[in-house]
Design an enzyme around this catalytic site. Sequence first.
Site, mmCIF file in Angstrom:
data_model
loop_
_atom_site.group_PDB
_atom_site.id
_atom_site.type_symbol
_atom_site.label_atom_id
_atom_site.label_comp_id
_atom_site.label_asym_id
_atom_site.label_seq_id
_atom_site.Cartn_x
_atom_site.Cartn_y
_atom_site.Cartn_z
ATOM 1 N N TYR A 76 120.322 -57.944 34.143
ATOM 2 C CA TYR A 76 120.366 -56.618 34.773
ATOM 3 C C TYR A 76 120.449 -56.667 36.293
ATOM 4 O O TYR A 76 120.558 -55.611 36.924
ATOM 5 C CB TYR A 76 119.139 -55.799 34.331
ATOM 6 C CG TYR A 76 119.072 -55.606 32.831
ATOM 7 C CD1 TYR A 76 120.083 -54.931 32.144
ATOM 8 C CD2 TYR A 76 118.011 -56.118 32.083
ATOM 9 C CE1 TYR A 76 120.035 -54.766 30.768
ATOM 10 C CE2 TYR A 76 117.952 -55.961 30.706
ATOM 11 C CZ TYR A 76 118.961 -55.288 30.053
ATOM 12 O OH TYR A 76 118.921 -55.129 28.694
ATOM 13 N N ALA B 200 117.360 -48.819 25.499
ATOM 14 C CA ALA B 200 117.226 -49.246 24.099
ATOM 15 C C ALA B 200 117.468 -48.094 23.117
ATOM 16 O O ALA B 200 117.886 -48.329 21.973
ATOM 17 C CB ALA B 200 115.849 -49.855 23.869
ATOM 18 N N PRO C 189 114.148 -46.057 28.676
ATOM 19 C CA PRO C 189 112.997 -46.955 28.755
ATOM 20 C C PRO C 189 113.297 -48.295 29.424
ATOM 21 O O PRO C 189 114.342 -48.893 29.205
ATOM 22 C CB PRO C 189 112.601 -47.157 27.287
ATOM 23 C CG PRO C 189 113.770 -46.725 26.485
ATOM 24 C CD PRO C 189 114.468 -45.674 27.290
ATOM 25 N N ASN C 190 112.334 -48.700 30.213
ATOM 26 C CA ASN C 190 112.314 -50.001 30.897
ATOM 27 C C ASN C 190 113.267 -50.105 32.086
ATOM 28 O O ASN C 190 113.283 -51.123 32.772
ATOM 29 C CB ASN C 190 112.577 -51.157 29.912
ATOM 30 C CG ASN C 190 111.530 -51.210 28.824
ATOM 31 O OD1 ASN C 190 110.345 -51.268 29.121
ATOM 32 N ND2 ASN C 190 111.945 -51.152 27.562
ATOM 33 N N HIS D 140 120.754 -47.570 20.919
ATOM 34 C CA HIS D 140 121.061 -48.197 19.630
ATOM 35 C C HIS D 140 120.290 -47.586 18.471
ATOM 36 O O HIS D 140 120.416 -48.053 17.335
ATOM 37 C CB HIS D 140 120.767 -49.700 19.742
ATOM 38 C CG HIS D 140 121.215 -50.279 21.051
ATOM 39 N ND1 HIS D 140 122.543 -50.259 21.452
ATOM 40 C CD2 HIS D 140 120.522 -50.834 22.096
ATOM 41 C CE1 HIS D 140 122.628 -50.801 22.662
ATOM 42 N NE2 HIS D 140 121.418 -51.150 23.070
ATOM 43 N N ARG E 292 126.745 -58.671 23.726
ATOM 44 C CA ARG E 292 125.365 -59.088 23.463
ATOM 45 C C ARG E 292 125.085 -59.063 21.949
ATOM 46 O O ARG E 292 126.013 -59.117 21.160
ATOM 47 C CB ARG E 292 124.416 -58.192 24.277
ATOM 48 C CG ARG E 292 124.637 -58.381 25.794
ATOM 49 C CD ARG E 292 123.685 -57.554 26.616
ATOM 50 N NE ARG E 292 122.292 -57.924 26.352
ATOM 51 C CZ ARG E 292 121.238 -57.220 26.773
ATOM 52 N NH1 ARG E 292 121.429 -56.109 27.478
ATOM 53 N NH2 ARG E 292 120.018 -57.620 26.486
ATOM 54 N N ARG F 208 112.746 -57.078 35.295
ATOM 55 C CA ARG F 208 113.055 -57.441 33.914
ATOM 56 C C ARG F 208 114.394 -58.189 33.843
ATOM 57 O O ARG F 208 115.399 -57.738 34.394
ATOM 58 C CB ARG F 208 113.074 -56.207 33.010
ATOM 59 C CG ARG F 208 114.317 -55.379 33.087
ATOM 60 C CD ARG F 208 114.277 -54.107 32.245
ATOM 61 N NE ARG F 208 114.580 -54.289 30.855
ATOM 62 C CZ ARG F 208 115.430 -53.499 30.172
ATOM 63 N NH1 ARG F 208 116.057 -52.490 30.764
ATOM 64 N NH2 ARG F 208 115.638 -53.706 28.894
ATOM 65 N N HIS G 162 125.922 -48.519 30.975
ATOM 66 C CA HIS G 162 125.067 -49.678 30.695
ATOM 67 C C HIS G 162 125.308 -50.712 31.777
ATOM 68 O O HIS G 162 126.455 -51.041 32.076
ATOM 69 C CB HIS G 162 125.359 -50.276 29.312
ATOM 70 C CG HIS G 162 125.077 -49.297 28.236
ATOM 71 N ND1 HIS G 162 123.803 -48.962 27.869
ATOM 72 C CD2 HIS G 162 125.906 -48.532 27.496
ATOM 73 C CE1 HIS G 162 123.855 -48.025 26.934
ATOM 74 N NE2 HIS G 162 125.123 -47.743 26.689
ATOM 75 N N ASN H 157 121.958 -43.463 30.954
ATOM 76 C CA ASN H 157 121.765 -44.808 30.409
ATOM 77 C C ASN H 157 120.558 -44.699 29.479
ATOM 78 O O ASN H 157 119.411 -44.742 29.941
ATOM 79 C CB ASN H 157 121.519 -45.827 31.516
ATOM 80 C CG ASN H 157 121.378 -47.236 30.956
ATOM 81 O OD1 ASN H 157 121.208 -47.412 29.748
ATOM 82 N ND2 ASN H 157 121.449 -48.233 31.817
ATOM 83 N N GLU I 181 128.180 -42.316 29.625
ATOM 84 C CA GLU I 181 127.166 -43.314 29.268
ATOM 85 C C GLU I 181 127.380 -44.548 30.151
ATOM 86 O O GLU I 181 128.508 -45.014 30.287
ATOM 87 C CB GLU I 181 127.394 -43.677 27.796
ATOM 88 C CG GLU I 181 126.573 -44.792 27.257
ATOM 89 C CD GLU I 181 127.034 -45.199 25.843
ATOM 90 O OE1 GLU I 181 128.219 -44.958 25.484
ATOM 91 O OE2 GLU I 181 126.218 -45.753 25.123
HETATM 92 C C1 DQA Z 1 121.036 -51.325 28.736
HETATM 93 C C2 DQA Z 1 121.420 -52.122 27.499
HETATM 94 C C3 DQA Z 1 120.463 -51.854 26.351
HETATM 95 O O1 DQA Z 1 120.843 -52.610 25.205
HETATM 96 C C4 DQA Z 1 119.058 -52.270 26.742
HETATM 97 O O2 DQA Z 1 118.145 -51.949 25.699
HETATM 98 C C5 DQA Z 1 118.636 -51.681 28.037
HETATM 99 C C6 DQA Z 1 119.590 -51.568 29.133
HETATM 100 C C7 DQA Z 1 121.908 -51.661 29.951
HETATM 101 O O3 DQA Z 1 121.866 -50.901 30.917
HETATM 102 O O4 DQA Z 1 122.614 -52.680 29.950
HETATM 103 O O5 DQA Z 1 117.444 -51.383 28.227
HETATM 104 O O6 DQA Z 1 121.212 -49.939 28.457
#
Ligand code: DQA
Length: 145
Positions: A22, A76, A9-10, A79, A106, A17, A99, A73, A97
């Site tokens: 990012y 969110a 997501p996102n 977690h 963080r 964002r 990120h 990836n 994985e």
């Molecule tokens: C993320 C880190 C996550 O905590 C966050 O919710 C994201 C992006 C990253 O790529 O750094 O949406 O996965």
Amino acid sequence: MKLLVINGPNLNMLGIREPELYGKADYSALETLVRETCRAENIDVDIFQSNHEGAIVDAIQAARTRCDAIVINPAAYTHTSIAILDALKAAALPAVEVHISDISQREAFRHISYPGLACVKTIMGQGIDGYRQAILFLKEHLNRL
Ligand code: DQA
């Protein structure tokens, strides 16, 4: 080698964002990086993005018989999602994985990764280059098996 790259997501909002976290590269730049890396390495790649946990679970299940490896990836869902962890375990494919940010530096709630428990490696804090590193790692990893 057939690879599935999954973004949660996102991540479709990359570039818009929180660019201080990012980066300024947008989602299509991420897709281009993945496709160019795979073309250079002779890897057949599918790229999938969803804002929905169940759709990500479905994509992992479908990859089980179609793909050799997964880059994920979970964003969110990293977690929170035991469902994505269980899907990765069921698929039993080597997964890395990624990120974009360094989640270990963080908020405390970002320090736990459930899907990471089913991954052979985690790459964090490398920006979108982390995807390129994950792809190269998985190619080497499969060659070693
Ligand atoms: C993320 C880190 C996550 O905590 C966050 O919710 C994201 C992006 C990253 O790529 O750094 O949406 O996965």
